[in-house]
Design an enzyme around this catalytic site. Structure first.
Site, PDB file in Angstrom:
ATOM      1  N   ASP A   1     -88.476  30.989 126.368  1.00 55.91           N
ATOM      2  CA  ASP A   1     -87.768  29.761 125.995  1.00 55.91           C
ATOM      3  C   ASP A   1     -86.863  29.257 127.110  1.00 55.91           C
ATOM      4  OD1 ASP A   1     -88.840  29.655 123.439  1.00 55.91           O
ATOM      5  OD2 ASP A   1     -87.248  30.913 122.590  1.00 55.91           O
TER       6      ASP A   1
ATOM      7  N   TYR B   1     -88.274  43.311 125.721  1.00 54.10           N
ATOM      8  CA  TYR B   1     -87.236  42.322 125.989  1.00 54.10           C
ATOM      9  C   TYR B   1     -85.883  43.013 126.019  1.00 54.10           C
ATOM     10  CZ  TYR B   1     -90.298  38.304 125.203  1.00 54.10           C
ATOM     11  OH  TYR B   1     -91.280  37.351 125.312  1.00 54.10           O
TER      12      TYR B   1
END
Lengths: 261, 261
Positions: A52, A110
């Protein structure tokens, strides 16, 4: 024709995410422009997944087909000379023609970073969510996080705008590491809190919603076992807020034996 | 009237140095504007010393006199709310009226960072000089650096434009720390090389010229003992180039017992 696979680090601060989109500059746009400048052909880039706006990557993986004869190990320097300074290619291999960075990815990790010291870190400000108060119960956060490890429908922790029809994902490993070397002695500083999540795949905003909800556990607004209740509700409204993008980074993509360590 | 002393961290990337000057935005300008906004009075800021364009600070120290009655420990949050995100006040004390941050400084420590890995670190790019090749002989650099410890005329390692009449300074401590956790195994990566210099005072560009010359020692272009010959020449032309500003940070200013640790 050859298939080249590369790893890529980027500071996502100035980009509208990885993947090309109608409005705004993306990392993929910059990559394509630099490969076009080098080879004369616009490549079709396949990445392990998108990130994103404002989200970073330590080791994104992508591949593309090219007729260029430049040896694989020369590509990082050649592309870095053409890329902006906030994008760096760090490795490169020639892979079988059918290799696809998205389909072949076995596990992704992540990292989400929270600065729980009183003052922001001026040098890490683009890579951390600053949470100076109230104090966080890190053991409760650890306990809450473990409720999510396993194979579940993660609808509660996915964006309402997720376009996937199947929200079942497997979270393989979840852990919290705390770097207390950044605390000033004699203060309430709690250091930098790194949340690492490893899974076979992630839904849109999944790590950020898990983090936002876990912060409520850390603040005592929710109990650790609420994480399981929220998960089983399969309802985005049951979870907490989406943590800000800048604290998130794609840390690693694992291809098993398909790519060397 | 009160005298307030504060420590300050800043990312110098977007500033023309610390001290106010005719052309370009400086850290001091931002500090003055935020104090003016808070108190209604433009303060006269005294800092431990200036830093050049693009140079950073982990703990710059400054003081100013004010008639404001805001308690000392409230100032960091109040100023940080008004400062840009690349400047952060981290501590604050009330000090005796006669305390002067420049005159009272007993020792200063600077850090210069060289990234000796093959590829730049995208997240540290504003804070490192990237030196991927040739390989550096770090032991020779350590040996060369030790030649400079002591009290000497440092004219060889000062800018030609230095306006000081006396170039005698005392270098109290000089050391090199290497962070090899950033090296990729199986490569020629040498890690992040941090050069720490502690002294009673520094001349303009002194740390950067020492670093630029030391890099020539590391590359084998000069012998470690040449550092002493260069020093004794008292001639800027005898030394190497000035290393780029972005690798430099003011690390610490020591006031002995005048300020708490």
């Amino acid at each position: 024709m050859r298939n080249l696979c590369m790893t890529l680090a980027y500071d996502g601060t100035n980009y509208h995410g990885f993947q090309t989109q109608p409005a705004g500059k993306t990392v993929q746009d910059e990559l394509e422009a630099s490969i076009l400048a080098l080879t004369g052909d616009k490549p079709k880039i396949i990445a392990s997944g998108r990130t994103d706006s404002g989200v970073h990557a330590y080791a994104q993986v992508f591949n593309f087909h090219t007729s260029s004869l430049i040896p694989a190990d020369r590509w990082p320097l050649a592309l870095n000379a053409r890329l902006p300074q906030d994008i760096v290619v760090t490795r490169s291999w020639e892979v079988p023609l059918e290799f696809n960075s998205r389909h072949a990815a076995k596990r992704k990790t992540y990292r989400y970073t929270i600065n729980a010291n009183r003052y922001p870190d001026v040098f890490q400000r683009h890579m951390q969510f600053h949470h100076p108060a109230p104090q966080l119960n890190i053991e409760a956060m650890r306990e809450g996080l473990q409720q999510l490890v396993g194979t579940y429908d993660f609808t509660s922790f996915a964006s309402r705008y997720s376009q996937k029809t199947n929200h079942v994902r497997t979270l393989l490993e979840a852990r919290i590491e705390v770097d207390t070397t950044t605390c000033r002695p004699g203060t309430a500083d709690q250091g930098f809190i790194h949340i690492f999540l490893t899974g076979t795949g992630f839904l849109q905003h999944m790590v950020r919603i898990i983090t936002g909800t876990l912060l409520q556990v850390g603040e005592g607004k929710r109990a650790p076992e609420d994480m399981k209740t929220i998960l089983l509700a399969c309802d985005r409204a049951a979870a907490g807020p989406t943590a800000v993008g800048k604290g998130l980074a794609l840390w690693n993509v694992d291809y098993g034996e398909l790519l060397p360590e």
